[in-house]
Enzyme design. Structure first.
Site, short mmCIF file in Angstrom:
data_model
loop_
_atom_site.label_atom_id
_atom_site.label_comp_id
_atom_site.label_asym_id
_atom_site.label_seq_id
_atom_site.Cartn_x
_atom_site.Cartn_y
_atom_site.Cartn_z
N GLN A 68 43.65 36.28 50.37
CA GLN A 68 42.48 36.30 50.21
C GLN A 68 41.38 36.45 51.49
O GLN A 68 40.27 36.75 51.34
CB GLN A 68 41.99 34.90 49.30
CG GLN A 68 42.63 35.35 47.61
CD GLN A 68 41.49 36.33 46.91
OE1 GLN A 68 40.59 36.77 47.20
NE2 GLN A 68 42.59 36.46 45.93
N CYS A 127 40.15 28.94 27.50
CA CYS A 127 40.13 29.92 26.55
C CYS A 127 40.47 31.55 26.94
O CYS A 127 41.07 32.05 26.21
CB CYS A 127 38.79 30.09 25.85
SG CYS A 127 38.36 28.49 25.31
N SER A 178 47.99 41.38 50.96
CA SER A 178 48.31 42.36 49.88
C SER A 178 47.23 43.32 49.86
O SER A 178 45.99 43.01 50.23
CB SER A 178 48.20 41.62 48.42
OG SER A 178 48.55 42.46 47.61
N ALA A 179 47.44 44.63 50.14
CA ALA A 179 46.56 45.63 50.49
C ALA A 179 45.44 45.76 49.29
O ALA A 179 44.43 46.03 49.79
CB ALA A 179 47.07 46.88 50.62
N HIS A 180 45.72 45.40 48.27
CA HIS A 180 44.44 45.56 47.07
C HIS A 180 43.56 44.81 47.06
O HIS A 180 42.56 44.96 46.38
CB HIS A 180 44.97 45.90 45.76
CG HIS A 180 45.51 44.64 45.05
ND1 HIS A 180 44.65 44.08 44.25
CD2 HIS A 180 46.51 43.61 45.24
CE1 HIS A 180 45.30 42.94 43.82
NE2 HIS A 180 46.49 42.54 44.55
N ASN A 238 41.80 31.71 46.13
CA ASN A 238 41.33 33.08 45.38
C ASN A 238 40.29 32.46 44.28
O ASN A 238 39.30 33.27 44.12
CB ASN A 238 42.53 33.58 44.65
CG ASN A 238 43.25 32.55 43.93
OD1 ASN A 238 44.09 31.65 44.51
ND2 ASN A 238 43.55 32.65 42.66
N THR A 276 63.18 52.46 49.10
CA THR A 276 62.49 53.62 49.81
C THR A 276 61.36 53.30 49.97
O THR A 276 60.40 52.76 49.34
CB THR A 276 62.85 54.92 48.69
OG1 THR A 276 64.23 55.09 48.32
CG2 THR A 276 62.24 55.78 49.36
#
Ligand code: FES
Lengths: 202, 386
Positions: free
Chosen positions: B182, B328, B202-204, B154, B240
């Protein structure tokens, strides 16, 4: 990687000082410093240099350079505004809290790692006094940072050794995290630890 | 004046594709519980099965392998958890092998399992972030239960030799998992071709909704559910069905598959344009990762003497969204573990910026970045200690 959007929790003052930092050093200016102080390291992610001009025991002028994040830039910029005009003594005890307050606050986790300006200023004053053969009445009164990455001070180590909470360097590392980031503080810490052990327990 | 927004953080997450939004709006009407026997339930189930097929086609997965999850983190955790259970039950294969540059959902799982006393070995990577095969070979043995290696990283985009690793691991009798999150929609991903037993996605990350993903599980390999409490997904994952999200993922999967070749070439072109532009206009920069094995839309660059969070925030003020490996920005003190594991100098890691492209980025945007970035770096360097 992490989420940065949440980090724009900087105050408008921080943002302003980040976008328009005051009193930064520039080559063309030929700033003639009476004292120079440097703290931090590139490996820690924050490094800072402060140059001061001294007149009549006051910080007459100040320039600075920094490698660091937004709050490091903003806090050093704010420090410079606060320090100019102060007596050396006032400047020596200028606290990170005071700088942070003037900035309208910093995100919690930023406070410890990025407010180094006060320490660099102190180092510059130390340098000035030393160069001019003047006594330094304040040095012994403030904690000295041994591990910059984890902000571990000599006073903190002294307490831990005195109370026998840290009887070995390993224990000290567990308790404070010193030396776990860039590692450059290890020799100095070992030396200090030995001295303190000697002082309190032998 | 309208504020420019240039989103170059597509590895973090992607916007929804317009067709996905439309399909999801329609799917909101599908309120039937897909597990119900009546017409409403059957209608929802039909839509879900259609999505399942679309995802299966996208990753060329074996029949009956697709299990819906809340995302890749859940899928990854499920795999590690199931092998942990097998080890608890006394399996002689009681070691897990993974790498130093996995996603936090694995890195942190590893730390947790190690604390509990499990043996997990991390295979090192070379300076491009690629698994060192000789080291992987040394880590093999008949006590290895699972080998888990991400397909594309990623942060620096490095693509791992998962197929070779799977061959090697299978040769030693271990099962193989890959986190392909990725890589989906950027390079061809075929579960059959890779030969892995488990695959997470992952779909997003490919213009689908957040909170939905897949664990593909090859038939006949060990499995134990992470979520108990329902017969959904053949008892493999209770809960569900999230009809709307599953439908959205299905549409995203179909588009990703149809447009893969074209999209992949386009992303690489934008990435290379930016890389060349940066190298031409900014002195002293270091491009992290691998030149030969890189996800097309990922460009990770270190700018010595300029700190990552400051770069990121100055870019943000210009409307350019990127991410950084700087410590940072994360609130810790250690910079990106991915870069450090790849042997990148700690100072360079602090000054790293990841640009990650997606389907909505344009060449004009690259030009805009190339106009804004050099003065920012120059300014920070001037402010920096010499
Ligand atoms: S100064 Fe970096 S670890 Fe102590």
């Amino acid at each position: 990687m992490s989420n940065f959007m949440a980090q724009w929790v900087y105050s408008p003052v921080v943002k302003d000082h980040f976008m328009n930092p005051r009193n930064t050093w520039s080559e063309e200016e030929h700033f003639e410093a009476d004292g120079v102080g440097e703290v931090g390291s590139l490996a820690c992610g924050d490094q800072m240099q402060v140059l001061i001009k001294v007149e009549n025991d006051r910080v007459a002028d100040l320039r600075w350079l920094t490698y660091g994040c937004a709050s490091a830039i903003a806090s050093t910029s704010m420090m410079s505004e606060l320090a100019i005009g102060m007596t050396l003594e006032e400047a020596y005890f200028l606290s990170p809290e005071r700088i942070t307050e003037a900035l309208g606050g910093l995100p919690e986790h930023k406070f410890h790692c990025s407010v180094l300006g006060d320490k660099a200023l102190r180092a510059a004053i130390d340098d000035y006094l030393k160069k001019n053969g003047k006594p330094n009445p304040w040095q012994s009164q403030v904690a000295k940072v041994i591990c910059e990455c984890k902000q571990v001070t000599d006073i903190q180590v002294e307490e831990l050794v005195k109370s026998k909470e840290a009887t070995t360097l390993e224990e000290l590392e567990k308790l404070t995290g010193y030396g776990t980031v860039c590692g450059k503080c290890k020799p100095q810490m070992a030396l200090l630890f030995d001295q303190l052990q000697h002082l309190y327990h032998v | 004046m309208e504020q420019t927004i240039i989103y170059l953080d597509n590895n973090a997450t992607t916007p929804l594709h317009e067709d996905v939004i439309a399909a999801m709006n329609r799917a909101n009407e599908l309120y039937g519980n897909a597990s119900s026997m009546h017409a409403m339930g059957r209608e929802a189930m039909e839509a879900i099965e259609e999505s399942r097929q679309a995802v299966r086609d996208l990753i060329d997965a074996p029949e009956g392998s697709i299990v819906f999850t809340s995302g890749a983190s859940e899928a990854n955790n499920t795999v590690f958890n199931l092998f942990r259970e097998r080890i608890d039950l006394g399996s002689k294969r009681n070691r897990i092998v993974t790498t130093t540059i996995e996603h936090p959902s694995i890195i942190e799982m590893v730390a947790h399992l190690r604390e509990l006393g499990y043996t997990i070995d991390l295979c090192p990577v070379d300076h491009t972030g690629r698994v060192v095969m000789e080291e992987m070979e040394k880590l093999m043995g008949d006590d290895v239960a699972l080998v888990s290696v991400m397909l594309g990283n990623n942060e620096i985009g490095t693509i791992q030799p998962v197929k070779e690793i799977a061959l090697l691991a299978h040769h030693h009798g271990a099962y193989v998992h890959t986190d392909a999150t990725q890589a989906i929609g950027k390079i061809p991903v075929s579960m059959e071709e890779l030969g892995v037993d488990y695959l997470s996605l992952s779909a997003h990350k490919f213009y689908g909704p957040k909170g939905i993903g897949v664990l593909a599980i090859r038939k006949g390999v060990p499995f134990a559910p992470f979520f108990h409490g329902g017969h959904q997904e053949g008892g493999k994952r209770a809960g569900t069905y999230n009809n709307t999200a599953i439908v959205g993922m299905g549409v995203a999967a179909r588009i990703a598959r149809e447009e893969l070749e074209e999209e992949s070439a386009r992303l690489w072109k934008l990435r290379e344009m930016l890389r060349e532009g940066i190298e031409a206009s900014i002195p002293n920069v270091v491009v992290n990762g691998s030149r030969d094995y890189c996800l097309p839309g990922t460009l990770d660059v270190s700018f010595p003497r300029a700190e990552g969070e400051s770069i990121l925030l100055y870019l943000d003020l210009e409307g350019i969204m990127v991410s950084t490996g700087s410590a940072c920005a994360s609130g810790s003190l250690e910079p990106s573990y991915v870069l450090l594991a790849s042997g990148v100098d700690i100072e360079l890691a602090h000054g790293s910026i990841r640009f990650s492209f997606g389907r909505y980025n344009t060449e004009d945007e690259v030009h805009y970045v190339l106009e804004k970035l050099p003065p920012i770096i120059k300014r920070l360097r001037e402010m920096s200690i010499r």
